[in-house]
Motif scaffolding. Sequence first.
Motif: not given
Length: 346
Positions: A243-268
């Motif tokens: 559903g669109k509402a869940y998708f938008e909530a999920l994307m908001a959480q991904f944006e909030k956790n941006l630094d945590d993702h980048i930290a483990v998404y590979g060096p350089d």
Amino acid sequence: MTKFKLEYIWLDGYKPVPNLRGKTQIKEYDAFPTLEQLPLWGFDGSSTEQAEGRSSDCVLKPVALYPDPARTNGVLVMCEVMMPDGKTPHASNSRATILDDADTWFGFEQEYFFYKDGRPLGFPEQGYPAPQGPYYTGVGYKNVGNIARQIVEEHLDLCLAAGINHEGINAEVAKGQWEFQVFGKGSKKAADEIWMARYLLTRLCEKYCIDIEWHCKPLGDTDWNGSGMHCNFSTKFMREVGGKAYFEALMAQFEKNLDDHIAVYGPDNHLRLTGKHETAPWNKFSYGVADRGASIRVPHSFVNNGYRGYLEDRRPNSQGDPYQIASQVLKTISEVPTEGYATAAA
């Protein structure tokens, strides 16, 4: 009784990117062994950045096994590294503590370069070949040379014979750059199979006198593409409810956790995620339908199916540890409550 060649494979302690290691022992079994039949096995951790010489013992714990099609009676044994007690995970053991859920599916798109004599396969001794354009999914000697396709086809056959859920191959945007895709259900299974596919490719290239360059931007600040490991993901809730509402909530959480993702998404990754070459800047989050320049690409099929299906995180890079990548994706998803969306999606 048959003598089986057990190739114990593990990740060493080198940082920021671990190397694959392997050694063989011979054991007799009545038939192809089960995981429970495989013993723990020690190794010298002082030679792999996992122990000091004065106390060098580390232990390999088998966690997954596959037939080794390149060997008669061969077995590929994926291992976790444990402390000498055989029970405590070693600090370098990124698999032991990750989040896992068999209902969360992952598809990894592993890009890489073939390298020979210090440069991408097919590059001239000086300068560069013709600009990017014809190489992606290219056909013909001038585009892919006379060795690369032979290797990727052989690698594909090895993976399939080993039972790895290999889903496809293609030549990539830069000359000498290729990609393979692996799909798995659950963080550990999907990541195990990526690491095993990496192992098989690296070992295969030994006989061709070619190396694999996993670095995400080996050609530096140029117009030549970097290498990613796009992570496609889908939970049971995303597939069945969404559903669109869940998708938008999920994307908001991904944006909030941006630094945590980048930290483990590979060096350089800052060298690759520049906002050019179909990448989003590493320090900004975005999403868009069919947008290859977004952090997360939303397939048309996802939207057309009522915001149900899978999404593609394009930020993980080719050097990333798939255990950590999948675990971080699952962690962010788990932070978004699913209650209250079923009625809205229906």
